[in-house]
Design an enzyme around this catalytic site. Structure first.
Site, PDB file in Angstrom:
ATOM      1  CD  GLU A  15       0.263  14.579  45.501  1.00  0.00           C
ATOM      2  OE1 GLU A  15       1.544  14.522  45.409  1.00  0.00           O
ATOM      3  OE2 GLU A  15      -0.477  13.572  45.546  1.00  0.00           O
ATOM      4  CE  LYS A  46       2.898  11.448  42.633  1.00  0.00           C
ATOM      5  NZ  LYS A  46       2.112  12.228  43.636  1.00  0.00           N
ATOM      6  CG  ASP A  92      19.679  17.631  42.892  1.00  0.00           C
ATOM      7  OD1 ASP A  92      18.477  17.056  42.584  1.00  0.00           O
ATOM      8  OD2 ASP A  92      20.310  18.024  42.320  1.00  0.00           O
ATOM      9  CG  HIS A 111      -7.099  13.084  47.069  1.00  0.00           C
ATOM     10  ND1 HIS A 111      -6.252  12.475  45.903  1.00  0.00           N
ATOM     11  CD2 HIS A 111      -6.003  13.145  48.020  1.00  0.00           C
ATOM     12  CE1 HIS A 111      -5.084  12.430  46.209  1.00  0.00           C
ATOM     13  NE2 HIS A 111      -5.000  12.455  47.435  1.00  0.00           N
TER      14      HIS A 111
END
Lengths: 446, 446
Positions: free
Chosen positions: A87, A283, A299, A396
């Site tokens: 991202e 997030k 992981d 962005h």
């Protein structure tokens, strides 16, 4: 059903055989796809064999961008943090936050616990008081029977901490668990814990078959499963940053340090009280955390499951970070469970993970937990700072547009015209493609 | 603080400049590390430039194994599912479950909703009834002012569905939100939603400054932030498998189909009622989900945050899957929110993501949601099946040992001896290394 799309014995095919079947049955241009898949292989065949071995039915590599965020000062030590993330703006944000805090005391972190957990779930319909009265002996047997497994871990300072007997749920008649806690030192410990638990299950069954206090009618125990818990609320780390509000500096659009601190705290408080905001907020924290988790061969699914369950522990899903302003001091912290390893698993098997750990100067698991927590906090700081000042779209869209321009091989002159054209429009691949085609005097089927 | 480990202007350095600084300041063997980092670059420079552009400060690629799980029958269509995952046994498990269900009716899936959400969070101390009375006009202005942004999305059948005014939390005085819902068709929609929301914020401020019904003392609205919510409980998909218990077949150690079904349901029920088990259980579901999310260029952090918050919506973190046995019929389902795209973001920019979508025959976002949900359910089925029959350690350790043997370049003869030696021991890299050295007549410093 198209029979050409099902196959028997696929996993037994050679790698080339697998690729051949896939490209011939699912792609219009088999040969060019085959070449493209092969173009992502490592040039050294032995090296590629190692990568292929990590998973099954592997036909290629999926390249994830490997970047670094320098200038992370954590407990007065400086790190350059490896980050693997697809991202855009995550690494830039972490780097910016690291630099911001470098001159304001850096990140302070602390390990709050290292305990990991595992369960043997079983169903048994006997009198639980009998089992409880025999539990000291059961425990002794479980510890004795796992000595071969725990020997090496004990030599490293870890091992089994405790085993208790617990009712799993009143909703499921006769459901109990052997709940064991572990210290697994620098390894994440999944294999160690699962091996112990599977032995516990065998030994427990055996005990129940032979112990004289157990009534004959209750000798049968049904083991449902033996498995570690990825929920490790006691394998916990705290990271924080703090400085006088006055030293926060100035922000875009004339926002003062005081105004910034106040709005920042409001934004965090909203994430604490509104689950819809908390999900996006956390997030952002995991954008930073997972990037380091991936880079070090840990992981991320385990880390995510655990962290989000922890975020919901009050009964309402909430922010993992908190902010306070007291006596003119700005304070921002993250407390999060992180079960990671610096030995075992892929940490030393994946060549790039190994390099990541070297870049971090071969940290212990505790040190890596602290680096990861600091990166998560940095990411959260940078994201919220953007949101409450300039908004995130400006940055962005600029980066997304750059990616599309590279993809479409735009010249410098074309790029200038596209950037100016999309200044007040939503950037999309098809939109940019269309506009570029217009510039180039072509028509496209989009 | 070691000053050689901090740097100003790092992001401005060329890629080679960045690497040079890193290897010289953090590695003992700079030249070999530099060569190794470069060995993971794509051989085509233009291609590598595209990969580098996805993130910042990129110095190499982190190769993730790209595998496939064939024989996925979903709603009677057969798929070969691309999976990107670094954990061993995940692709094998998904493939085994796909094949198991292929001959038992396959997976059935259904879209339960496609609504996405976003918020403009603001603080305002005026009389909320005045705002409510003006909200129809506010909404009209917000919709009109975003027409340029929504035009293309509307042409594709999507756009803004609704905007409502909502109190964010009683705990934060004056905190409200414009809560907007969106349909974003085949895109995940983050850029579209955030662009709409940032425009809402501007237009809302403007409205409040000029509307005659707003008292002058209340004209100032403080916008805290405008941002999509990754929590999308109404962007939801269901996947299930079902067959008569009798047709489940036979299982290891003489377990009957009936015994299996009963124990399987017990295992799922434990995950429903015990959060410690639910975390690990759902982690297994996400092993499958994230592998497809990654392979198709979607954002696994968003998917994870949303899914785990959804798992905690009852107030207690719980299983995302459920099992029932009724009138001799076995039924196993997963209901999960999944906001993914098949256009926009990296889906078409990342060359391997593009190939993944081709392999899936260029699905719509709705179709991709269903494929991902089926893969998550398959993964969960396979994991629970292992846990309640043979246990997972046998398979895990075998694969882990294979990886280590490849890494240590063991010959066939050496491998045989190592495998036999570790038959009853916990496999670790250092343990295998040590034993191999003994076989080879060497001593190692481990």
């Amino acid at each position: 059903m198209n029979n050409k799309k099902t196959i028997s014995g696929f996993s037994k095919l050679s790698k080339r055989g697998k690729i051949k079947w896939i490209v011939e049955n699912f792609f219009k241009n088999p040969e060019s796809v085959m070449r493209e898949l092969a173009s992502y292989w490592h040039s050294n065949e032995d090296q590629q064999k190692i990568l292929d071995g990590f998973s099954e039915n592997t036909i290629s590599n999926f390249p994830m961008p490997y970047g670094v965020a320098p200038n992370f000062v954590i407990n007065e030590k400086t790190y350059c943090v490896p980050m693997v993330i697809e991202e855009s703006s995550v690494v830039a944000a972490a780097s910016a936050a690291a630099k911001f805090w470098m001159s304001r005391g850096g990140f302070t972190t602390e390990i709050l616990g290292m305990t990991k957990l595992g369960h043997v779930h079983f169903v048994w319909q006997g009198d639980i008081e009998i089992l409880q009265s025999r539990f000291d002996d059961i425990k002794k047997k479980l510890l004795a029977d796992t000595e071969d497994i725990t020997k090496n871990m004990q030599a490293r300072g870890g091992g089994i901490q405790d085993i208790i007997l617990k009712k799993t749920s009143d909703e499921i008649p006769g459901s109990y668990q052997l709940l064991a806690s572990f210290e697994t030192c620098d390894s994440m410990g999944a294999n160690f814990i699962n091996s112990c638990l599977e032995q516990f299950a065998k030994s427990f069954k055996q005990f129940m078959l032979t112990d004289s206090a157990i009534p004959d009618k209750d000798r049968d125990v049904e083991i449902i499963m033996s498995i570690l818990s990825n929920y490790t609320p006691e394998c916990l780390v705290k990271a924080f940053v703090s400085c006088p509000v006055d030293e926060l500096g100035n922000f875009p659009n004339g926002m003062s340090a005081q105004g910034f601190a106040k709005r920042f705290k409001d934004a965090i408080d909203i994430a604490i009280h509104d689950p819809y905001r908390a999900v996006t907020h956390n997030k952002g924290i995991f954008n930073g955390i997972d990037a380091v988790v991936l880079a070090t061969g840990n992981d991320f699914r385990a880390i995510e499951s655990c962290g989000h369950a922890y975020a919901s522990r009050s009964g309402s899903y909430s922010s993992l970070s908190a902010c306070s302003i007291k006596d003119g001091q700005f304070y921002f912290e993250l407390i999060i469970p992180l079960s990671v390893g610096t030995v075992g698993g892929l940490t030393r098997l994946h060549p790039m993970a190994k390099r990541s750990l070297e870049l971090l100067e071969n940290p212990s698991a505790e040190e890596l937990m602290q680096i990861i927590a600091a990166t998560g906090l940095a990411q959260n700081f940078a994201a919220v700072r953007s949101l409450i000042t300039t908004g995130i779209q400006q940055g962005h869209m600029k980066m997304h547009l750059q990616n599309i321009l590279i993809q479409l091989k735009a010249t410098e002159e074309e790029s200038k015209r596209v950037i100016s054209h999309f200044d007040d429009k939503v950037v999309s691949y098809s939109g940019v493609n269309q506009y570029l085609a217009e510039i180039r005097g072509l028509t496209v089927n989009s």
